[in-house]
Design a protein around this motif. Structure first.
Motif, PDB file in Angstrom:
ATOM      1  N   TRP A   7       3.407  -2.216  -7.495  1.00 23.43           N
ATOM      2  CA  TRP A   7       2.097  -2.684  -7.570  1.00 23.43           C
ATOM      3  C   TRP A   7       1.338  -3.431  -6.453  1.00 23.43           C
ATOM      4  O   TRP A   7       2.395  -3.809  -5.699  1.00 23.43           O
ATOM      5  CB  TRP A   7       2.159  -3.433  -8.731  1.00 23.43           C
ATOM      6  CG  TRP A   7       2.830  -4.679  -8.853  1.00 23.43           C
ATOM      7  CD1 TRP A   7       2.501  -5.869  -8.448  1.00 23.43           C
ATOM      8  CD2 TRP A   7       4.088  -5.002  -9.361  1.00 23.43           C
ATOM      9  NE1 TRP A   7       3.586  -6.948  -8.616  1.00 23.43           N
ATOM     10  CE2 TRP A   7       4.578  -5.997  -9.159  1.00 23.43           C
ATOM     11  CE3 TRP A   7       5.026  -4.150 -10.111  1.00 23.43           C
ATOM     12  CZ2 TRP A   7       5.709  -6.813  -9.556  1.00 23.43           C
ATOM     13  CZ3 TRP A   7       6.104  -4.550 -10.776  1.00 23.43           C
ATOM     14  CH2 TRP A   7       6.799  -6.034 -10.384  1.00 23.43           C
ATOM     15  N   ARG A   8       0.289  -3.133  -6.192  1.00 23.47           N
ATOM     16  CA  ARG A   8      -0.318  -3.787  -5.356  1.00 23.47           C
ATOM     17  C   ARG A   8      -1.602  -4.690  -5.982  1.00 23.47           C
ATOM     18  O   ARG A   8      -2.533  -4.125  -6.465  1.00 23.47           O
ATOM     19  CB  ARG A   8      -0.955  -2.880  -4.317  1.00 23.47           C
ATOM     20  CG  ARG A   8      -0.236  -1.695  -3.711  1.00 23.47           C
ATOM     21  CD  ARG A   8       0.817  -2.544  -2.717  1.00 23.47           C
ATOM     22  NE  ARG A   8       1.864  -1.485  -1.931  1.00 23.47           N
ATOM     23  CZ  ARG A   8       2.829  -1.407  -2.590  1.00 23.47           C
ATOM     24  NH1 ARG A   8       3.454  -1.681  -3.776  1.00 23.47           N
ATOM     25  NH2 ARG A   8       3.676  -0.177  -1.880  1.00 23.47           N
ATOM     26  N   MET A   9      -1.503  -6.031  -5.704  1.00 22.80           N
ATOM     27  CA  MET A   9      -2.454  -6.850  -6.415  1.00 22.80           C
ATOM     28  C   MET A   9      -3.410  -7.296  -5.218  1.00 22.80           C
ATOM     29  O   MET A   9      -3.023  -7.659  -4.137  1.00 22.80           O
ATOM     30  CB  MET A   9      -1.902  -7.846  -7.017  1.00 22.80           C
ATOM     31  CG  MET A   9      -0.849  -7.471  -8.257  1.00 22.80           C
ATOM     32  SD  MET A   9      -0.221  -8.967  -8.887  1.00 22.80           S
ATOM     33  CE  MET A   9       0.728  -8.084 -10.235  1.00 22.80           C
TER      34      MET A   9
END
Length: 253
Positions: A208-210
């Motif tokens: 994931w990329r936050m």
């Protein structure tokens, strides 16, 4: 395992995938408990069952168990391999080249019509394949006809052609294929870390990329005992003398 495997064959060990799903369920339970704590200030005890976590994923098998005749309590759903309990075609079909294959799925008549138009297979007038239910009932014959067509074609262009026509399709990729996949590399690819014991290694980053709290791998996991002083001092409040005494006694080895 009773649901995994090829038709007529023995059950297959599925192992690690169960552990991953149990861990995911545990993480969701923890998040729910933390959310309640933030709202109410109260914590809670979580009793988490691995077996029940897996049972959540096989609802159709549990429903079948409720509906089976009392006279046949041992009846179990048939193992379908790569097949589906409602859709056909639904499977992995061989392509030209060693271990090359493409996954093809038709969930409705529109996808089936698109597959026929793309492949040119003379199956549209066959009563065995006229409806979704009849295709499923004759899925063995359908898979054989479809496999004979895919076997002479290259997997990558075939999958792209099918997707463009509206048929869900994907190439079966190896680990090396995924490693070199342009999308994986475009998202950053593997992260290089230098570990004292084994040297440089490539690590798969979080998926994931936050935007505000980016996930990152700043370095390797600490070696055995590397965090002893920090944990004993900061978490337990031990002074230097007590830590030294533990080290001398061998308690930290």
């Amino acid at each position: 395992m009773s649901l995994a495997g090829q038709p007529g064959a023995e059950p297959m060990l599925i192992g690690g995938t169960v552990d991953l799903r149990v861990g995911t369920a545990a993480a969701l339970a923890l998040l729910a408990a933390l959310h309640r704590r933030d709202r109410t200030g109260q914590g809670m005890f979580i009793d988490h069952s691995a077996r029940e976590s897996v049972a959540m994923l096989i609802g159709d098998a549990l429903l079948a168990a409720q509906m089976r005749p009392p006279a046949d309590p041992t009846d179990e759903p048939e193992r379908l391999g790569n097949g589906h309990r409602a859709f056909a075609p639904h499977g992995l079909y061989p392509c030209a080249g060693d271990d090359a294959a493409v996954a093809i799925v038709c969930r409705d008549d529109a996808a089936w019509a698109a597959l026929l138009a793309t492949s040119g297979l003379p199956l549209g007038d066959d009563p065995r394949f006229a409806t979704g239910l009849s295709r499923w009932k004759h899925r063995a014959d359908l898979d054989a006809a479809l496999g004979a067509w895919t076997r002479t074609r290259e997997a990558e262009p075939l999958a792209a052609r099918l997707r463009e026509a509206g048929v869900p399709a994907s190439v079966s990729r190896s680990g090396a294929d995924l490693y070199d996949w342009p999308q994986f590399q475009a998202r950053g690819g593997p992260v290089a870390v230098d570990a004292e014991e084994v040297g440089r290694r490539l690590i798969v980053p979080p998926p994931w990329r936050m935007s505000r709290t980016p996930a990152a791998i700043p370095g390797p996991a600490p070696s055995l005992g590397a965090d002893n002083h920090g944990a004993l001092q900061e978490l337990l409040g031990y002074d230097a003398a007590r830590i030294a005494a533990l080290e001398e006694s061998g308690a930290l080895e």
